[in-house]
Structures are given as structure tokens and as C-alpha cells.
Write an enzyme that holds these catalytic residues in place. Structure first.
Site, mmCIF file in Angstrom:
data_model
loop_
_atom_site.group_PDB
_atom_site.id
_atom_site.type_symbol
_atom_site.label_atom_id
_atom_site.label_comp_id
_atom_site.label_asym_id
_atom_site.label_seq_id
_atom_site.Cartn_x
_atom_site.Cartn_y
_atom_site.Cartn_z
ATOM 1 N N LYS A 36 0.838 -1.202 0.000
ATOM 2 C CA LYS A 36 0.000 0.000 0.000
ATOM 3 C C LYS A 36 0.877 1.258 0.000
ATOM 4 O O LYS A 36 2.082 1.169 0.236
ATOM 5 C CB LYS A 36 -0.906 -0.024 1.232
ATOM 6 N N TYR A 241 16.843 29.867 6.226
ATOM 7 C CA TYR A 241 15.738 30.614 6.828
ATOM 8 C C TYR A 241 15.930 30.805 8.330
ATOM 9 O O TYR A 241 16.313 29.878 9.042
ATOM 10 C CB TYR A 241 14.420 29.870 6.605
HETATM 11 C C1 PLP Z 1 0.072 -2.146 6.609
HETATM 12 C C2 PLP Z 1 -0.476 -3.450 7.008
HETATM 13 C C3 PLP Z 1 0.345 -4.567 7.162
HETATM 14 C C4 PLP Z 1 1.846 -4.481 7.125
HETATM 15 O O1 PLP Z 1 2.295 -3.936 8.354
HETATM 16 P P1 PLP Z 1 3.838 -3.676 8.685
HETATM 17 O O2 PLP Z 1 3.812 -3.213 10.093
HETATM 18 O O3 PLP Z 1 4.298 -2.632 7.745
HETATM 19 O O4 PLP Z 1 4.556 -4.960 8.501
HETATM 20 C C5 PLP Z 1 -0.256 -5.784 7.412
HETATM 21 N N1 PLP Z 1 -1.602 -5.875 7.555
HETATM 22 C C6 PLP Z 1 -2.422 -4.818 7.448
HETATM 23 C C7 PLP Z 1 -3.887 -4.989 7.635
HETATM 24 C C8 PLP Z 1 -1.889 -3.563 7.190
HETATM 25 O O5 PLP Z 1 -2.703 -2.502 7.115
#
Ligand code: PLP
Length: 341
Positions: A36, A241
Site C-alpha cells: 500500500k 531561513y
Molecule cells: C500495513 C499493514 C500490514 C503491514 O504492516 P507492517 O507493520 O508494515 O509490517 C499488514 N496488515 C495490514 C492490515 C496492514 O494494514
């Protein structure tokens, strides 16, 4: 294509080695991949292509637009945010929703059903149907590939981990699900009781380390920026800045094409570090939107047009910046060329 003055060097061998390590740690369970948020900022397509070639079969995205963008790769893709009415039209058949509410289950049935995943909430109180709803028959007759739940604090040793695992294990055999899946990256390192049939690492694939079991995980992403200008700053002059940095002596300074709009946030002001060979190049003054100043006293050979690597080991950089390992990756912006090597 004209190269950007900003690039993310991506170590394909490290990505694949990290997946293999997590696959090994997952024991008999299959090991998937969370891709994702554009593969945690690295570029989802590049990640999926490389992990699919290594043998990974199960990929997880948040939204349907993320899934659609990867559909032509022909891999198994689950959409963690379930399905809205808007998502029903024009759905590539190999994409599965992770149904997460009674409303979504109803919507899916009315649309004709088909293979799906389901998220059960065992303590996160975010997305998912409750174990009670499952017991009351909400999922009866649904063609479920994978039943999921998600750990709240897998990177910590807290009683909630065991409670979530027990609540989830109690659902075995209560649905048509072919597989059960609980563990994220940190959850995999909690041991075999947490593996079930499929694990879902994200951050550790990309170099994140939270537990001893992650010790062999390698850095995958290294930002590199080009020097736009090299200048001498006289003792007593300030840089950037709000003049937060005053040169204590005459200094050699390089101005990099990198700023907070690229995800190199203001918390790196006076704290971040670049590197050229063995030379460590501290950030001087405020990070600007598109520019960062480094001390290059230690690198007399560096000049305009040269590239500087930014220190980005995730646990160390999280400690330096106060950002999470996740934020460090997902914040990396669109102006980076993403270069796999
Ligand atoms: C993002 C996510 C993962 C992966 O989690 P990590 O902590 O990055 O390993 C797994 N399951 C779900 C439902 C997630 O949203």
C-alpha cells in the site's frame, strides 16, 4: 528522459533478501507483502514485480485505485479498505476486497459475491467485523479466501498480543476461509503461534527493524541528491531561513536539491547527515522546501553536479528525526527518480 536532480536508490537484492528472511521466519505459513501507499514510497510496481519473481503470491494494498494500477501484473491482490459502492463497477476479477463491515458484506453479496477476504477486529477497533458477528453467522455462505486480523502492538511485548492471537485462533473452522492471516512484520517475529497460514509484512521488507528477529533486515532505499551549488560561508554568517545556524568558522557548504516537499522534513534541520564515501556531511540550519545545506569541509573534492547520499538507515533515522520508520518511507515524494539496482 532527463534525470531528476533527486533520486531514490533502491536495492533490489536487499528487498528480495528481506522477503526471503521474513518468509523463512514465517515457517510453514506463506509470506505475502503489503505494498500500500505506493509500496511504502518505493514504488509499488517495482516492488511487486521483484517480489513476485522471488515467489511472493499475496499482495495487499489499501484502495481500489492502488489495486487497479497493479492489476495487469496478474498477481493476487487484496484491498484492505474493503469495498464501497463506488468500487463495484468495472472490477478486475483477480482483485479481492477485504470486507471489513456488515454493510460491506451485504454490498458484496448483493453484487453477486465471489471470492473475498474478511477482516475481523480482535482489538484494533479500526476496520473489521467483530468475532460476535462471525459467531452470529454474518459470514455464512460467503466464499472467503483469507480471514485476516491485525495486531495492535506487535513491536511491543504486551498482553494484548496474546489476547488478539487467542481471539483470532478461536475463529478457526468457523467460516469458509481457506486461510487465516494475522502477522505484520513485527508479528512474524513474535513466533509460530502468530503465523497461521499467511503473513503480511510491510515495513521490514523495506528495511524497517523493530524486533531482534529483524536483525538481518537490510536497508533498501537510499535518497541521493545532487549538489546545486558549493559555497564558502564566512565565520559569523548564518545559513538558511531564520538564521538558525551561525558558522563558527569559515566553512565549505554544499546546497542540495532536497527539501521538506520531498519528505526530508524540518526535523532534520541541524540533525540529518549526508555522506560522500567515508565523509560524514552534517545538515546545517533549516531544511527548506526544496533545498538543504550540508557541511562539506570533510569532502574537499565535492562540487556542483556531484551526488550526495542521505543517511537513511530506518531505525537510526527514526531516532534522529522523531519520525516513525513508516513515515520516513511513505513521505518520500514524487520528485524522486526511483532507480532499482
Ligand atoms: C500495513 C499493514 C500490514 C503491514 O504492516 P507492517 O507493520 O508494515 O509490517 C499488514 N496488515 C495490514 C492490515 C496492514 O494494514
Amino acid at each position: 528522459m532527463i534525470p531528476s536532480p533527486l533520486r531514490l536508490r533502491l536495492d533490489a537484492a536487499a528487498l528480495v533478501a528481506n522477503w526471503r528472511l521474513l518468509d523463512g521466519l514465517s515457517g510453514r505459513a506463506a509470506c505475502g507483502a503489503a505494498v500500500k501507499a505506493n509500496g511504502y514510497g518505493l514504488g509499488a510496481r517495482g516492488v511487486v514485480e521483484r517480489l513476485a519473481a522471488a515467489g511472493c503470491r499475496d499482495f495487499f494494498v489499501a484502495t481500489w485505485s492502488e489495486a487497479r494500477a497493479l492489476a495487469d501484473l496478474g498477481v493476487g491482490l487484496s484491498v484492505l479498505h474493503g469495498i464501497r459502492a463506488e468500487d463495484l463497477a468495472d472490477r478486475p476479477p483477480q482483485l479481492r476486497p477485504v470486507l471489513a463491515s456488515a454493510e460491506q458484506v451485504r454490498r458484496w453479496r448483493e453484487a453477486g459475491g465471489g471470492n473475498c477476504d474478511v477482516m475481523v477486529d480482535t482489538g484494533m477497533n479500526r476496520l473489521g467485523v467483530s468475532p460476535e458477528q462471525v459467531a452470529q453467522g454474518l459470514l455464512d455462505g460467503l466464499a472467503i479466501d483469507t480471514l485476516l486480523s491485525h495486531l495492535v502492538s506487535a513491536e511491543e511485548d504486551v498482553p494484548l498480543n496474546g489476547r488478539q492471537r487467542d481471539r483470532f485462533a478461536a475463529l478457526a473452522g468457523r467460516t469458509s476461509a481457506r486461510r487465516m492471516s494475522l502477522a505484520n512484520s513485527a508479528g512474524i517475529a513474535l513466533g509460530p503461534d502468530y503465523h497461521f497460514d499467511l503473513t503480511r509484512p510491510g515495513i521490514a521488507l523495506y528495511g524497517g527493524r523493530y524486533r531482534d528477529g529483524h536483525a538481518g533486515i537490510r536497508q533498501v532505499a537510499t535518497p541521493e541528491a545532487q549538489i546545486l551549488q558549493r559555497r564558502r560561508v564566512a565565520a559569523g554568517e548564518t545559513i538558511g531561513y531564520n538564521a538558525t545556524f551561525t558558522a563558527p568558522r569559515d566553512m565549505e557548504v554544499a546546497i542540495l536539491n532536497l527539501g521538506y516537499a520531498d519528505g526530508y522534513l524540518r526535523c532534520f534541520s541541524d540533525r540529518g547527515r549526508g555522506r560522500a564515501g567515508d565523509a560524514v556531511l552534517p545538515v546545517l540550519g533549516r531544511i527548506s522546501m526544496d533545498l538543504t545545506a550540508l557541511s562539506v569541509d570533510a569532502a574537499p573534492h565535492l562540487s556542483e553536479g556531484d551526488w550526495v547520499a542521505i543517511d537513511y538507515d530506518l531505525p537510526e533515522t527514526a531516532a534522529v528525526s522523531g519520525l516513525s520508520q513508516y513515515e520516513l518511507l511513505t513521505g518520500l515524494g514524487a520528485r524522486f527518480d526511483r532507480i532499482w539496482e
